[in-house]
Design a protein around this motif. Sequence first.
Motif, PDB file in Angstrom:
ATOM      1  N   LEU A 119       0.832  -1.197   0.000  1.00  0.00           N
ATOM      2  CA  LEU A 119       0.000   0.000   0.000  1.00  0.00           C
ATOM      3  C   LEU A 119       0.870   1.252   0.000  1.00  0.00           C
ATOM      4  CD1 LEU A 119      -2.791   1.358   0.243  1.00  0.00           C
ATOM      5  CD2 LEU A 119      -2.580   1.110   2.725  1.00  0.00           C
ATOM      6  N   PHE A 120       1.891   1.247   0.837  1.00  0.00           N
ATOM      7  CA  PHE A 120       2.825   2.367   0.911  1.00  0.00           C
ATOM      8  C   PHE A 120       3.490   2.610  -0.448  1.00  0.00           C
ATOM      9  CE2 PHE A 120       7.271   3.690   1.520  1.00  0.00           C
ATOM     10  CZ  PHE A 120       7.081   4.939   2.088  1.00  0.00           C
ATOM     11  N   LEU A 121       3.937   1.537  -1.096  1.00  0.00           N
ATOM     12  CA  LEU A 121       4.580   1.666  -2.404  1.00  0.00           C
ATOM     13  C   LEU A 121       3.599   2.152  -3.461  1.00  0.00           C
ATOM     14  CD1 LEU A 121       6.809  -1.559  -2.502  1.00  0.00           C
ATOM     15  CD2 LEU A 121       7.502   0.784  -1.998  1.00  0.00           C
ATOM     16  N   GLY A 122       2.354   1.678  -3.367  1.00  0.00           N
ATOM     17  CA  GLY A 122       1.334   2.114  -4.320  1.00  0.00           C
ATOM     18  C   GLY A 122       1.064   3.606  -4.221  1.00  0.00           C
ATOM     19  N   ILE A 123       1.062   4.140  -3.017  1.00  0.00           N
ATOM     20  CA  ILE A 123       0.853   5.572  -2.813  1.00  0.00           C
ATOM     21  C   ILE A 123       2.095   6.356  -3.204  1.00  0.00           C
ATOM     22  CG2 ILE A 123       0.509   7.346  -1.033  1.00  0.00           C
ATOM     23  CD1 ILE A 123      -1.335   5.418   0.395  1.00  0.00           C
ATOM     24  N   LEU A 124       3.254   5.810  -2.888  1.00  0.00           N
ATOM     25  CA  LEU A 124       4.514   6.498  -3.175  1.00  0.00           C
ATOM     26  C   LEU A 124       4.786   6.597  -4.674  1.00  0.00           C
ATOM     27  CD1 LEU A 124       7.201   7.702  -2.042  1.00  0.00           C
ATOM     28  CD2 LEU A 124       8.125   5.369  -2.140  1.00  0.00           C
ATOM     29  N   VAL A 125       4.571   5.499  -5.393  1.00  0.00           N
ATOM     30  CA  VAL A 125       4.955   5.423  -6.808  1.00  0.00           C
ATOM     31  C   VAL A 125       3.796   5.738  -7.753  1.00  0.00           C
ATOM     32  CG1 VAL A 125       6.016   3.948  -8.556  1.00  0.00           C
ATOM     33  CG2 VAL A 125       6.681   3.689  -6.166  1.00  0.00           C
ATOM     34  N   LYS A 126       2.574   5.440  -7.325  1.00  0.00           N
ATOM     35  CA  LYS A 126       1.353   5.715  -8.091  1.00  0.00           C
ATOM     36  C   LYS A 126       1.082   4.733  -9.230  1.00  0.00           C
ATOM     37  CE  LYS A 126       1.253  10.755  -7.469  1.00  0.00           C
ATOM     38  NZ  LYS A 126       1.116  12.038  -8.204  1.00  0.00           N
ATOM     39  N   ARG A 127       2.071   3.977  -9.656  1.00  0.00           N
ATOM     40  CA  ARG A 127       1.902   3.052 -10.767  1.00  0.00           C
ATOM     41  C   ARG A 127       2.163   1.639 -10.278  1.00  0.00           C
ATOM     42  NH1 ARG A 127      -0.023   6.935 -12.332  1.00  0.00           N
ATOM     43  NH2 ARG A 127       0.215   8.072 -14.298  1.00  0.00           N
ATOM     44  N   SER A 128       1.242   0.719 -10.542  1.00  0.00           N
ATOM     45  CA  SER A 128       1.345  -0.633  -9.998  1.00  0.00           C
ATOM     46  C   SER A 128       2.586  -1.365 -10.470  1.00  0.00           C
ATOM     47  CB  SER A 128       0.086  -1.428 -10.360  1.00  0.00           C
ATOM     48  OG  SER A 128      -0.122  -1.446 -11.757  1.00  0.00           O
ATOM     49  N   ALA A 129       2.928  -1.239 -11.757  1.00  0.00           N
ATOM     50  CA  ALA A 129       4.093  -1.941 -12.295  1.00  0.00           C
ATOM     51  C   ALA A 129       5.371  -1.457 -11.620  1.00  0.00           C
ATOM     52  CB  ALA A 129       4.180  -1.749 -13.801  1.00  0.00           C
ATOM     53  N   PHE A 130       5.498  -0.141 -11.451  1.00  0.00           N
ATOM     54  CA  PHE A 130       6.691   0.416 -10.816  1.00  0.00           C
ATOM     55  C   PHE A 130       6.736   0.059  -9.332  1.00  0.00           C
ATOM     56  CE2 PHE A 130       6.259   3.415 -14.425  1.00  0.00           C
ATOM     57  CZ  PHE A 130       7.487   3.185 -15.021  1.00  0.00           C
ATOM     58  N   ALA A 131       5.572   0.035  -8.698  1.00  0.00           N
ATOM     59  CA  ALA A 131       5.523  -0.311  -7.271  1.00  0.00           C
ATOM     60  C   ALA A 131       5.969  -1.752  -7.055  1.00  0.00           C
ATOM     61  CB  ALA A 131       4.109  -0.109  -6.735  1.00  0.00           C
ATOM     62  N   LEU A 132       5.483  -2.671  -7.898  1.00  0.00           N
ATOM     63  CA  LEU A 132       5.894  -4.074  -7.790  1.00  0.00           C
ATOM     64  C   LEU A 132       7.366  -4.230  -8.136  1.00  0.00           C
ATOM     65  CD1 LEU A 132       2.782  -5.798  -9.411  1.00  0.00           C
ATOM     66  CD2 LEU A 132       3.431  -5.826  -6.999  1.00  0.00           C
ATOM     67  N   GLY A 133       7.834  -3.435  -9.103  1.00  0.00           N
ATOM     68  CA  GLY A 133       9.258  -3.460  -9.437  1.00  0.00           C
ATOM     69  C   GLY A 133      10.109  -2.992  -8.277  1.00  0.00           C
ATOM     70  N   PHE A 134       9.646  -1.950  -7.581  1.00  0.00           N
ATOM     71  CA  PHE A 134      10.369  -1.447  -6.419  1.00  0.00           C
ATOM     72  C   PHE A 134      10.400  -2.484  -5.306  1.00  0.00           C
ATOM     73  CE2 PHE A 134      11.013   0.897  -2.502  1.00  0.00           C
ATOM     74  CZ  PHE A 134      11.998   1.810  -2.844  1.00  0.00           C
ATOM     75  N   LEU A 135       9.310  -3.248  -5.195  1.00  0.00           N
ATOM     76  CA  LEU A 135       9.245  -4.308  -4.186  1.00  0.00           C
ATOM     77  C   LEU A 135      10.346  -5.343  -4.428  1.00  0.00           C
ATOM     78  CD1 LEU A 135       7.561  -5.426  -1.779  1.00  0.00           C
ATOM     79  CD2 LEU A 135       6.225  -6.699  -3.468  1.00  0.00           C
ATOM     80  N   ILE A 136      10.524  -5.708  -5.684  1.00  0.00           N
ATOM     81  CA  ILE A 136      11.577  -6.664  -6.049  1.00  0.00           C
ATOM     82  C   ILE A 136      12.959  -6.066  -5.794  1.00  0.00           C
ATOM     83  CG2 ILE A 136      12.605  -7.958  -7.955  1.00  0.00           C
ATOM     84  CD1 ILE A 136       9.787  -8.100  -9.176  1.00  0.00           C
ATOM     85  N   ILE A 137      13.101  -4.797  -6.172  1.00  0.00           N
ATOM     86  CA  ILE A 137      14.387  -4.114  -5.970  1.00  0.00           C
ATOM     87  C   ILE A 137      14.734  -4.041  -4.486  1.00  0.00           C
ATOM     88  CG2 ILE A 137      15.568  -1.881  -6.170  1.00  0.00           C
ATOM     89  CD1 ILE A 137      14.040  -1.478  -8.806  1.00  0.00           C
ATOM     90  N   TRP A 138      13.716  -3.775  -3.658  1.00  0.00           N
ATOM     91  CA  TRP A 138      13.977  -3.682  -2.213  1.00  0.00           C
ATOM     92  C   TRP A 138      14.440  -5.023  -1.646  1.00  0.00           C
ATOM     93  CZ3 TRP A 138      15.112  -0.058   1.010  1.00  0.00           C
ATOM     94  CH2 TRP A 138      15.114  -0.339   2.379  1.00  0.00           C
TER      95      TRP A 138
END
Length: 278
Positions: free
Chosen positions: A166-185
């Motif tokens: 949820l935090f990533l979704g609000i921070l990034v605004k785009r689902s693909a980028f948020a999921l990508g950031f999750l993998i990167i983290w």
Amino acid sequence: MIRLLSIELDKIKRNKAAKVIVSVYFLLIIAIALIASIEFNFANVNFRIADQGIFNFPFIWHFNTYVAGILKIFLAIVIVSMMANEYSYRTLKQNLIDGLSKKEFIFSKFITVVGFALASTLFVFLVSFVLGMFFSDHTEAIVIFRDMEYLFAYFIKLVGFFSFCLFLGILVKRSAFALGFLIIWQIIEGIIYAVMKWQLFKDTELADKIINFFPLEAMADLIVEPVTRLGGVRTIANQVGEEFSKSYAVNWYTVLIVAAWSAIFIYGSYKILKKRDL
């Protein structure tokens, strides 16, 4: 609370992709259970995974929550896309115009996260209970309800993971980028651990203790792998001179760490939304 939850459920009902992904998640849990109970024939030898003890009480609580935890990414996609759609379809702005405060908006998302986690936990409980009653060697009440803390750990794990999404979704605004950031983290945590273990600290135990405070690692630590608990695996390990001395318990301090991260992610989501010009 009921009003806020009904608003979120209505949004999910209107999202066909979300309904499909949620359905796939629950069907996969059932499919894994069914596959494990099917009897296979290899070279005239009958083999069934369920006969290896994975569905014995109380081990089944540990095994099924661990496996279901691997599949949590499906619900994570729903959480992230749910938030991304708020920006894409401008429903967030419309909700605020209609009188919903930003605090109420974040709270509505949080109770949705808790709702997903609770529904998944109850589903895993029901599937595990039914499988255990069919395949477990022991069905006494005292055995059935032992080690139920794994279900609680599973619930806390999902709340923490979904709060992060949820935090990533609000921070990034785009689902693909948020999921990508999750993998990167996840990769970042691995790199930090490697640097601490091999460069900063020669004491491996210190590196292990520090990394346990990182969000994804703490969530993973809630339910450790259960395979090495199986008698057959331990027998094979002993024959080759290996021993498993790890602890399989659900540690209270890990629960507190994940709960703390959940609070941080929800509060961080609110602060971002509060400062952002919509």
